[in-house]
Design a protein around this motif. Sequence first.
Motif, PDB file in Angstrom:
ATOM      1  N   GLU A 106       0.724  -0.905  -0.245  1.00  0.00           N
ATOM      2  CA  GLU A 106      -0.470   0.466   0.177  1.00  0.00           C
ATOM      3  C   GLU A 106       0.609   1.457   0.047  1.00  0.00           C
ATOM      4  OE1 GLU A 106      -4.145   0.427   1.887  1.00  0.00           O
ATOM      5  OE2 GLU A 106      -2.478   0.161   3.344  1.00  0.00           O
ATOM      6  N   ARG A 107       1.498   1.088   0.842  1.00  0.00           N
ATOM      7  CA  ARG A 107       2.766   2.378   1.157  1.00  0.00           C
ATOM      8  C   ARG A 107       3.361   2.677  -0.234  1.00  0.00           C
ATOM      9  NH1 ARG A 107       5.109  -0.357   5.630  1.00  0.00           N
ATOM     10  NH2 ARG A 107       5.991  -0.403   4.756  1.00  0.00           N
ATOM     11  N   GLU A 108       4.281   1.917  -1.264  1.00  0.00           N
ATOM     12  CA  GLU A 108       4.844   1.449  -2.653  1.00  0.00           C
ATOM     13  C   GLU A 108       3.367   1.619  -4.083  1.00  0.00           C
ATOM     14  OE1 GLU A 108       7.950   1.216  -3.008  1.00  0.00           O
ATOM     15  OE2 GLU A 108       7.646   1.929  -0.869  1.00  0.00           O
ATOM     16  N   ARG A 109       2.261   2.128  -3.176  1.00  0.00           N
ATOM     17  CA  ARG A 109       1.103   1.950  -4.355  1.00  0.00           C
ATOM     18  C   ARG A 109       0.942   1.017  -5.362  1.00  0.00           C
ATOM     19  NH1 ARG A 109      -0.014   7.569  -3.796  1.00  0.00           N
ATOM     20  NH2 ARG A 109       0.868   9.504  -3.222  1.00  0.00           N
ATOM     21  N   LEU A 110       1.877  -0.293  -4.424  1.00  0.00           N
ATOM     22  CA  LEU A 110       1.406  -1.575  -5.638  1.00  0.00           C
ATOM     23  C   LEU A 110       0.398  -2.545  -5.698  1.00  0.00           C
ATOM     24  CD1 LEU A 110       5.266  -3.057  -4.778  1.00  0.00           C
ATOM     25  CD2 LEU A 110       3.975  -1.303  -7.140  1.00  0.00           C
ATOM     26  N   LEU A 111      -0.448  -1.375  -4.624  1.00  0.00           N
ATOM     27  CA  LEU A 111      -1.752  -2.166  -3.548  1.00  0.00           C
ATOM     28  C   LEU A 111      -3.253  -1.597  -5.422  1.00  0.00           C
ATOM     29  CD1 LEU A 111      -2.904  -4.318  -1.724  1.00  0.00           C
ATOM     30  CD2 LEU A 111      -3.618  -2.476   0.084  1.00  0.00           C
ATOM     31  N   ASP A 112      -4.046  -2.736  -5.068  1.00  0.00           N
ATOM     32  CA  ASP A 112      -5.240  -2.559  -5.820  1.00  0.00           C
ATOM     33  C   ASP A 112      -6.295  -4.373  -5.684  1.00  0.00           C
ATOM     34  OD1 ASP A 112      -4.693  -4.537  -8.218  1.00  0.00           O
ATOM     35  OD2 ASP A 112      -3.995  -2.841  -9.138  1.00  0.00           O
ATOM     36  N   GLU A 113      -7.317  -3.641  -6.513  1.00  0.00           N
ATOM     37  CA  GLU A 113      -7.848  -5.180  -6.453  1.00  0.00           C
ATOM     38  C   GLU A 113      -7.484  -6.532  -6.822  1.00  0.00           C
ATOM     39  OE1 GLU A 113     -11.110  -4.176  -4.546  1.00  0.00           O
ATOM     40  OE2 GLU A 113     -10.998  -2.457  -4.689  1.00  0.00           O
ATOM     41  N   ASP A 114      -6.743  -6.180  -7.553  1.00  0.00           N
ATOM     42  CA  ASP A 114      -5.983  -7.379  -8.643  1.00  0.00           C
ATOM     43  C   ASP A 114      -5.152  -7.506  -7.857  1.00  0.00           C
ATOM     44  OD1 ASP A 114      -8.180  -7.278 -10.340  1.00  0.00           O
ATOM     45  OD2 ASP A 114      -7.504  -5.584 -11.522  1.00  0.00           O
ATOM     46  N   THR A 115      -4.364  -6.815  -7.313  1.00  0.00           N
ATOM     47  CA  THR A 115      -3.416  -7.831  -6.718  1.00  0.00           C
ATOM     48  C   THR A 115      -3.445  -8.949  -6.202  1.00  0.00           C
ATOM     49  OG1 THR A 115      -2.869  -5.296  -5.962  1.00  0.00           O
ATOM     50  CG2 THR A 115      -1.341  -7.122  -4.633  1.00  0.00           C
ATOM     51  N   VAL A 116      -2.151  -9.739  -5.936  1.00  0.00           N
ATOM     52  CA  VAL A 116      -2.384 -11.070  -5.385  1.00  0.00           C
ATOM     53  C   VAL A 116      -0.670 -11.210  -4.675  1.00  0.00           C
ATOM     54  CG1 VAL A 116      -1.981 -13.327  -5.866  1.00  0.00           C
ATOM     55  CG2 VAL A 116      -3.984 -12.517  -7.222  1.00  0.00           C
ATOM     56  N   ILE A 117      -1.062 -11.483  -3.817  1.00  0.00           N
ATOM     57  CA  ILE A 117      -0.306 -12.030  -2.524  1.00  0.00           C
ATOM     58  C   ILE A 117       0.154 -13.181  -2.543  1.00  0.00           C
ATOM     59  CG2 ILE A 117       0.668  -9.760  -1.275  1.00  0.00           C
ATOM     60  CD1 ILE A 117      -1.338 -11.402   1.039  1.00  0.00           C
ATOM     61  N   VAL A 118       1.064 -14.212  -2.677  1.00  0.00           N
ATOM     62  CA  VAL A 118       1.442 -15.541  -2.418  1.00  0.00           C
ATOM     63  C   VAL A 118       1.948 -16.119  -1.299  1.00  0.00           C
ATOM     64  CG1 VAL A 118       1.543 -18.010  -3.538  1.00  0.00           C
ATOM     65  CG2 VAL A 118       1.173 -15.716  -4.840  1.00  0.00           C
ATOM     66  N   THR A 119       0.717 -16.151   0.032  1.00  0.00           N
ATOM     67  CA  THR A 119       2.134 -16.276   0.947  1.00  0.00           C
ATOM     68  C   THR A 119       2.257 -17.573   2.150  1.00  0.00           C
ATOM     69  OG1 THR A 119      -0.301 -17.055   2.714  1.00  0.00           O
ATOM     70  CG2 THR A 119       0.786 -14.109   2.067  1.00  0.00           C
ATOM     71  N   HIS A 120       4.140 -17.745   1.713  1.00  0.00           N
ATOM     72  CA  HIS A 120       4.568 -19.207   2.197  1.00  0.00           C
ATOM     73  C   HIS A 120       5.456 -18.973   3.495  1.00  0.00           C
ATOM     74  CE1 HIS A 120       6.508 -22.528   1.057  1.00  0.00           C
ATOM     75  NE2 HIS A 120       7.375 -22.537   1.140  1.00  0.00           N
ATOM     76  N   ASP A 121       5.025 -20.148   3.839  1.00  0.00           N
ATOM     77  CA  ASP A 121       6.889 -20.871   5.348  1.00  0.00           C
ATOM     78  C   ASP A 121       7.942 -20.510   5.119  1.00  0.00           C
ATOM     79  OD1 ASP A 121       4.189 -21.779   6.854  1.00  0.00           O
ATOM     80  OD2 ASP A 121       3.831 -22.986   6.593  1.00  0.00           O
ATOM     81  N   SER A 122       8.395 -19.706   5.694  1.00  0.00           N
ATOM     82  CA  SER A 122       9.887 -19.909   4.791  1.00  0.00           C
ATOM     83  C   SER A 122      10.537 -21.231   5.220  1.00  0.00           C
ATOM     84  CB  SER A 122      10.863 -18.233   5.835  1.00  0.00           C
ATOM     85  OG  SER A 122      11.139 -18.675   6.917  1.00  0.00           O
ATOM     86  N   VAL A 123      10.249 -22.278   6.084  1.00  0.00           N
ATOM     87  CA  VAL A 123      10.402 -23.286   6.540  1.00  0.00           C
ATOM     88  C   VAL A 123       9.599 -24.476   5.873  1.00  0.00           C
ATOM     89  CG1 VAL A 123      11.075 -22.781   9.262  1.00  0.00           C
ATOM     90  CG2 VAL A 123       9.390 -23.058   9.130  1.00  0.00           C
ATOM     91  N   ARG A 124       8.834 -24.363   4.836  1.00  0.00           N
ATOM     92  CA  ARG A 124       9.079 -25.249   3.480  1.00  0.00           C
ATOM     93  C   ARG A 124       9.970 -25.029   2.281  1.00  0.00           C
ATOM     94  NH1 ARG A 124       3.953 -27.558   4.765  1.00  0.00           N
ATOM     95  NH2 ARG A 124       2.376 -26.493   6.698  1.00  0.00           N
ATOM     96  N   PRO A 125      11.011 -25.162   1.809  1.00  0.00           N
ATOM     97  CA  PRO A 125      12.337 -25.132   1.406  1.00  0.00           C
ATOM     98  C   PRO A 125      11.570 -26.562   0.209  1.00  0.00           C
ATOM     99  CG  PRO A 125      12.737 -27.082   2.677  1.00  0.00           C
ATOM    100  CD  PRO A 125      11.329 -26.738   3.438  1.00  0.00           C
TER     101      PRO A 125
END
Length: 244
Positions: A106-125
Motif C-alpha cells: 500500500e505504501r509503495e502504491r502497488l495495492l489495487d483490487e487485482d493485487t495477489v499475494i502468495v504467502t508461504h512458510d519460509s521453512v517449507r523449502p
Amino acid sequence: MEEKNSNRGKNVYGVLLAGGVGARMGNVEKPKQFMELGGKPILILALEKFVIHPGFDKILVLAPKQWIRYTQDIMDKHIPQRERAVVIEGGDTRNETIMNAIRYLERERLLDEDTVIVTHDSVRPFVTHRILQENIEAAQQYGACDTVIPATDTIVQSSSHAFVSDIPDRSVMYQGQTPQSFKAKKLKQVYDSLNSQEKEILTDACKIFVMKKEQVRLVQGEVYNIKITYPYDLKVAESLIAGC
C-alpha cells in the motif's frame, strides 16, 4: 523468451513468512529458518523457488526485527537476482506479519483490487513451480486459495483433550500446507472487519475468509512439501535433499 504461463507484470507478489523464532526446534542459536540444509539456510532454499518463478513482480521476506540485517546478508550471498527480493519487518503474529506485507504494498502504491499475494512458510523449502503457479491462478480467479493434501490418517476430534468427541469422515478431510494466496486488498478488508477477539484466535489466514463465509479454492499440494518445525522434520528434509 517469456514463459507461456508467466504472470509477470500482473501485480503478483511473493510473501515469505520468516518471522518465527523456532521455539519448537529446541535450544538452537538462531531461528529455524536460518538453520542450514544442504549447505544453505532453509529460508534461502524456499526463496530460490520464488525468485526463479517468472510470475512474481517482487518477493517480500518478512523477518524478525533483530534478524533483518542477517536476512539481508544471507540473501546478498545466495540470491543472484537480489533486486527482486526485499526484507521488511514481520509482525507479532502470523496474520499481522501478512498485514505488514500488505501495508508495504500500500505504501509503495502497488495495492489495487487485482493485487495477489502468495504467502508461504519460509521453512517449507520443497514448494514446487506447479504449486506456485496454481496458487497464482487460483487467487486471481477465486480471490483466495489454500494448498492442501488429502488426509491419509483418520482424524480424531477431542474437545476435552481427554475423550473422543468426533471422528470426521476422512474422505472430506485435508491437511493444510502453504502457500496460501489471496487478493491482497480483499484479505485486508476481511481482516479489518474482525473484532479483537476474532483476531486473537486466528492462526491461519484462510480461516479469515472462512469465518466471513468467503470462498477459498483448494490447490493440490505435495506430500514432500513439508514444514520444518521439529528436529525430526530436519532429518526428513536432509533425506529429501540427499535424494534429489
